[in-house]
Design a protein around this motif. Structure first.
Motif, short mmCIF file in Angstrom:
data_model
loop_
_atom_site.label_atom_id
_atom_site.label_comp_id
_atom_site.label_asym_id
_atom_site.label_seq_id
_atom_site.Cartn_x
_atom_site.Cartn_y
_atom_site.Cartn_z
N GLU A 50 33.92 -34.00 57.39
CA GLU A 50 33.84 -32.67 58.03
C GLU A 50 32.51 -32.01 57.70
O GLU A 50 32.05 -32.08 56.57
CB GLU A 50 35.00 -31.80 57.54
CG GLU A 50 35.08 -30.43 58.22
CD GLU A 50 34.57 -29.31 57.33
OE1 GLU A 50 33.75 -28.51 57.84
OE2 GLU A 50 34.98 -29.21 56.16
N ASN A 51 31.87 -31.39 58.69
CA ASN A 51 30.54 -30.83 58.41
C ASN A 51 30.39 -29.34 58.67
O ASN A 51 29.34 -28.77 58.37
CB ASN A 51 29.45 -31.61 59.15
CG ASN A 51 29.39 -31.27 60.64
OD1 ASN A 51 30.23 -30.57 61.18
ND2 ASN A 51 28.38 -31.82 61.30
N ILE A 52 31.40 -28.68 59.23
CA ILE A 52 31.27 -27.23 59.45
C ILE A 52 31.09 -26.52 58.11
O ILE A 52 30.25 -25.62 57.97
CB ILE A 52 32.51 -26.68 60.19
CG1 ILE A 52 32.59 -27.30 61.59
CG2 ILE A 52 32.44 -25.16 60.28
CD1 ILE A 52 33.81 -26.87 62.39
N SER A 53 31.85 -26.93 57.10
CA SER A 53 31.73 -26.31 55.78
C SER A 53 30.39 -26.62 55.13
O SER A 53 29.87 -25.81 54.35
CB SER A 53 32.87 -26.78 54.87
OG SER A 53 34.13 -26.43 55.42
N LEU A 55 27.56 -26.93 56.77
CA LEU A 55 26.64 -25.99 57.40
C LEU A 55 26.81 -24.58 56.83
O LEU A 55 25.82 -23.88 56.57
CB LEU A 55 26.87 -25.97 58.91
CG LEU A 55 26.38 -27.22 59.65
CD1 LEU A 55 27.01 -27.29 61.04
CD2 LEU A 55 24.87 -27.24 59.75
N GLU A 56 28.04 -24.17 56.59
CA GLU A 56 28.29 -22.85 56.00
C GLU A 56 27.70 -22.78 54.60
O GLU A 56 27.11 -21.77 54.20
CB GLU A 56 29.78 -22.56 55.96
CG GLU A 56 30.11 -21.16 55.44
CD GLU A 56 31.61 -20.88 55.36
OE1 GLU A 56 31.96 -19.72 55.08
OE2 GLU A 56 32.41 -21.82 55.55
N SER A 59 24.05 -22.24 54.67
CA SER A 59 23.70 -20.87 55.04
C SER A 59 23.85 -19.90 53.88
O SER A 59 23.14 -18.89 53.81
CB SER A 59 24.58 -20.40 56.21
OG SER A 59 25.91 -20.11 55.79
N SER A 125 30.01 -36.71 62.33
CA SER A 125 30.91 -35.86 61.56
C SER A 125 32.08 -35.38 62.41
O SER A 125 32.05 -35.44 63.65
CB SER A 125 30.16 -34.65 61.01
OG SER A 125 29.03 -35.05 60.29
N LYS A 126 33.11 -34.86 61.73
CA LYS A 126 34.27 -34.28 62.39
C LYS A 126 34.22 -32.76 62.26
O LYS A 126 33.53 -32.22 61.40
CB LYS A 126 35.56 -34.84 61.79
CG LYS A 126 35.71 -36.35 61.97
CD LYS A 126 37.03 -36.86 61.45
CE LYS A 126 37.13 -36.78 59.95
NZ LYS A 126 38.37 -37.38 59.42
N LYS A 127 34.97 -32.07 63.10
CA LYS A 127 34.92 -30.62 63.13
C LYS A 127 36.28 -29.98 62.82
O LYS A 127 36.54 -28.85 63.16
CB LYS A 127 34.47 -30.13 64.53
CG LYS A 127 33.19 -30.74 65.04
CD LYS A 127 31.98 -30.36 64.19
CE LYS A 127 30.71 -30.96 64.77
NZ LYS A 127 29.52 -30.71 63.94
N ASN A 128 37.16 -30.69 62.14
CA ASN A 128 38.50 -30.15 61.87
C ASN A 128 38.71 -29.94 60.38
O ASN A 128 37.92 -30.36 59.54
CB ASN A 128 39.57 -31.09 62.42
CG ASN A 128 39.48 -32.49 61.81
OD1 ASN A 128 38.46 -32.87 61.25
ND2 ASN A 128 40.55 -33.25 61.94
N ILE A 130 38.73 -27.22 58.13
CA ILE A 130 37.64 -26.52 57.44
C ILE A 130 37.90 -26.47 55.94
O ILE A 130 39.02 -26.22 55.49
CB ILE A 130 37.48 -25.09 57.99
CG1 ILE A 130 37.31 -25.13 59.53
CG2 ILE A 130 36.28 -24.40 57.35
CD1 ILE A 130 36.15 -25.97 59.98
#
Length: 207
Positions: A50-53, A55-56, A59, A125-128, A130
């Protein structure tokens, strides 16, 4: 990259100062042998790939931090590629450590930004699912808390608990000096080498 006082100090010496504890599994290595890193841990707890976290975390992390990503040892999907790693470099982070894998290895190497992980994959990566930021994680068999000092080189990655930073630093410097003194005393003199071996074995050989 913000300079950290542990940067360039051998992880082997730090591990000795820690009593042979807090070193990550040997599967977590730099993608380029010459890469080194040192800095405070900004921890990331994600599901595998997972890669959303991630990226967060980039930031919110500060210059000089090291992202320590618990990817649950997943090797099917990358937690990042060269684009995301490039974002971390531009933000001024000191490196990335993970028990997961990345992709775009050539582009990542060209960034010359230290990434320590289990390897590479072609899968995105996956987006699920978080994850969480700045929570205790376990990476490579070592518990890492936010603010712990992370040091990595060709031999691997070691974790210094934040509360023990000064004590470990002083012990490590003493260890490095002792190693340098030992090497200078022995050098390339065959008689000095034989004398050292005999004394060492006399002190340590059992039975």
């Amino acid at each position: 990259m913000t300079k950290n006082r542990f940067l360039g100090i051998p992880t082997t010496s730090i591990t000795d100062a820690l009593g042979s504890k807090n070193y990550m599994d040997i599967s977590i290595k730099p993608l380029k042998e010459e890469w080194q890193l040192a800095g405070k841990a900004f921890t990331v707890d994600i599901s595998a790939g997972e890669n959303i976290s991630v990226l967060e975390a980039i930031s919110k992390a500060e210059a000089g931090d090291v992202l320590v990503i618990d990817g649950k040892s997943g090797t099917s999907n990358a937690f990042a590629g060269d684009f995301i790693i490039g974002l971390a470099k531009t933000k001024g982070l000191n490196g990335v450590v993970s028990n997961g894998v990345i992709r775009d290895i050539k582009g990542t190497k060209d960034l010359d930004f230290p990434v320590f992980c289990k390897g590479t994959t072609t899968a995105a990566s996956k987006k699920n699912l978080i994850g969480q930021l700045n929570v205790p994680v376990n990476v490579g068999g070592v518990e890492v808390n936010p603010g712990d000092i992370i040091v990595g080189d060709a031999d691997g990655v070691v974790v210094i608990p934040e509360k023990n930073e000064e004590e470990v630093y002083q012990k490590t410097i003493e260890r490095v000096k002792k190693d340098e003194e030992r090497e200078s005393q022995v050098g390339e003199d065959i008689e000095a080498v034989q004398d050292y071996l005999e004394k060492f074995l006399a002190e340590h050989k059992q039975g």
